[in-house]
Enzyme design. Structure first.
Site, PDB file in Angstrom:
ATOM      1  N   HIS A 259       0.821  -1.223   0.000  1.00 37.00           N
ATOM      2  CA  HIS A 259       0.000   0.000   0.000  1.00 37.00           C
ATOM      3  C   HIS A 259       0.850   1.266   0.000  1.00 37.00           C
ATOM      4  O   HIS A 259       0.344   2.342  -0.328  1.00 37.00           O
ATOM      5  CB  HIS A 259      -1.002  -0.001   1.160  1.00 37.00           C
ATOM      6  CG  HIS A 259      -0.418   0.261   2.508  1.00 37.00           C
ATOM      7  ND1 HIS A 259      -0.002  -0.727   3.366  1.00 37.00           N
ATOM      8  CD2 HIS A 259      -0.192   1.425   3.173  1.00 37.00           C
ATOM      9  CE1 HIS A 259       0.430  -0.198   4.494  1.00 37.00           C
ATOM     10  NE2 HIS A 259       0.336   1.113   4.410  1.00 37.00           N
ATOM     11  N   ASP A 313       0.030  -7.788   1.376  1.00 35.66           N
ATOM     12  CA  ASP A 313       0.452  -6.386   1.351  1.00 35.66           C
ATOM     13  C   ASP A 313       1.974  -6.242   1.339  1.00 35.66           C
ATOM     14  O   ASP A 313       2.535  -5.444   2.083  1.00 35.66           O
ATOM     15  CB  ASP A 313      -0.139  -5.625   2.547  1.00 35.66           C
ATOM     16  CG  ASP A 313       0.004  -4.110   2.388  1.00 35.66           C
ATOM     17  OD1 ASP A 313      -0.373  -3.586   1.322  1.00 35.66           O
ATOM     18  OD2 ASP A 313       0.519  -3.454   3.320  1.00 35.66           O
ATOM     19  N   SER A 401       4.424   1.611   8.295  1.00 33.59           N
ATOM     20  CA  SER A 401       4.012   0.628   7.299  1.00 33.59           C
ATOM     21  C   SER A 401       5.204   0.087   6.513  1.00 33.59           C
ATOM     22  O   SER A 401       6.080   0.849   6.099  1.00 33.59           O
ATOM     23  CB  SER A 401       3.029   1.256   6.318  1.00 33.59           C
ATOM     24  OG  SER A 401       1.797   1.512   6.937  1.00 33.59           O
TER      25      SER A 401
END
Length: 453
Positions: A259, A313, A401
């Site tokens: 992402h 992801d 992230s």
């Protein structure tokens, strides 16, 4: 593309100006040692351009929406421009016949300014510098060593943050240069947050976070060298880590979150080039205490997405500039575990909100789970909670992230997708995409959708 079945191995291999080291010559701009009349008279004054004042109410609303959807946090607003050596700036011919080009860029109230170039190629001997107008901060020289493409097949480039709202670009070209440079500015990035001085400790991470050089990080001093803060395409923060290939040759592969690149429409198959992306190495406080000024660091620039998948992801990037080539920095390459077993609880190392490197300690053995938002795929993620330690209660935050999750035996078992934990919600959970699921791409036959290709 190389056979990426050997991309990663199961072994751990050990392989001021503030000190800022992008892959450059680290020298002062040419004009600093010359007496050039920039105020008019016999020479034309340097052209100055000013970017629009930011609508911070609109920007803050956009950033809140991004955070609600677990997008990486933005620190800078990119102004789309079209400035190059021919349509902007001022050229000077020096007494010895060499040439100098300068452009003054003003971003009202900016905390930092950085530049993204859609076309970049320098001849041998050419030098590009970026510095604050007051000459307190300077980066460069960038040279032909930084070319990503050829003169016939151009690629992009980016230069790092200069902490000022009044910045100079300067290009020097020797008189005997066979070719002219090609420098085309695509975006001027106005930094509007995450740079803090004075009465606040450096960075925006929550007060519960634990610096990686506290006692909690003593057993992780090798692994921390593999973790990088990433500026994605000039404007957004994430975290990633160097992972070792199965042939043990220390190729520069970075594991991060899908992402982090997906929201910019980057993809290993359809749009793989990340020419405006930076990797910050050694970006950490020297000790356990928080700091009030930015630390020394090193950077490499540019990458290509070679594999990514939304199920777990993950995104695997191959760096354009190799951190092994940085002076005075020795990178580390992480081993990993694709067994599907979590092992005993370890730690996460990350850059929350783009701040200096932090370490969070896992509370209990990670639980096999799923990402709690569509598309829901069983056993694709590790569900993790965090525990209080001697110097805080490390969690994760936006900007973390893509950071690695380690088992107790110091192997990577996943990368951060997202979650609900923060310094306000210390008992909430986070989810990491499983390494073993990324290895097969959840059974995907397309090689750009799995780590094992």
């Amino acid at each position: 593309m190389r056979n990426i079945k050997y991309l990663i191995c199961l072994y751990l291999v050990c392989l001021s100006l503030n000190v800022y080291a992008q892959l450059s010559t680290n020298e002062k701009p040419v004009s600093f040692s010359m007496k050039i009349d920039l105020s008019g008279g016999k020479r034309s004054p340097v052209q100055s351009v000013t970017t629009p004042v930011l609508d911070m109410e609109k920007i803050e609303a956009e950033d809140k929406e991004d955070e609600d959807y677990d997008m990486p946090p933005r620190f800078g607003y990119p102004h789309k421009v079209n400035y190059d050596l021919n349509n902007s700036g001022t050229w000077y011919t020096l007494p010895n016949g060499d040439k100098l080009w300068q452009l003054n860029v003003i971003c009202p109230n900016a905390l930092s300014v950085n530049f993204c170039y859609d076309k970049f190629w320098l001849p041998e001997g050419g030098k590009l510098f970026v510095y604050s107008k007051d000459k307190q901060y300077s980066i460069g020289a960038f040279t032909s060593r930084n070319n990503k493409g050829t003169r016939e097949h151009l690629r992009g480039f980016a230069t790092g943050l200069v902490y000022s709202d009044n910045v100079m670009l300067e290009y020097y070209q020797p008189k005997d240069s066979e070719y002219d440079a090609i420098i085309s500015i695509d975006f001027i990035v106005h930094g509007y947050r995450y740079i803090n001085y004075g009465d606040k400790s450096f960075g925006d991470a929550g007060s519960c976070q634990v610096n990686v050089n506290c006692e909690e990080g003593q057993d992780w001093q090798k692994e921390k060298k593999a973790v990088a803060r990433i500026i994605i395409e000039g404007s957004y923060y994430c975290t990633g880590s160097l992972v070792i290939s199965t042939n043990l040759n220390r190729e520069p592969f970075v594991l991060t979150a899908n992402h982090c690149i997906r929201h910019l429409n980057k993809d290993a198959i359809n749009n793989p080039h990340l020419d405006y992306t930076f990797f910050y190495w050694n970006y950490e406080a020297p000790g356990c205490a928080n700091i009030s000024v930015e630390p020394s660091y090193y950077t490499t620039q540019g990458a290509t997405a070679i594999a990514n998948n939304f199920t777990s992801d993950f995104a695997l990037l191959q760096l354009t500039e190799d951190p092994k080539e940085l002076s005075n920095f020795t990178p580390y390459y992480l081993g990993w575990d694709r067994s599907g077993q979590s092992g005993l609880p370890g730690v996460g190392i990350h850059h929350p909100r783009g701040d200096v490197k932090k370490i969070s300690t896992v509370l209990a053995q990670p639980e096999s789970s799923y990402w709690p938002y569509p598309p829901i795929v069983a056993d694709s993620h590790w569900k993790v909670s965090w525990k209080a330690t001697q110097n805080g209660h490390g969690t994760t935050e936006p900007g973390s992230s893509g950071s690695p999750l380690f088992s107790a035996n110091h192997k990577v078992i996943g990368q951060l997708h997202g979650g609900n934990s923060s310094c306000y919600y210390i008992n909430e959970a986070d989810w990491y995409g499983k390494f073993d699921v990324s290895w097969t791409g959840n059974g995907n036959d397309t090689i750009q959708r799995r780590l094992n290709y």
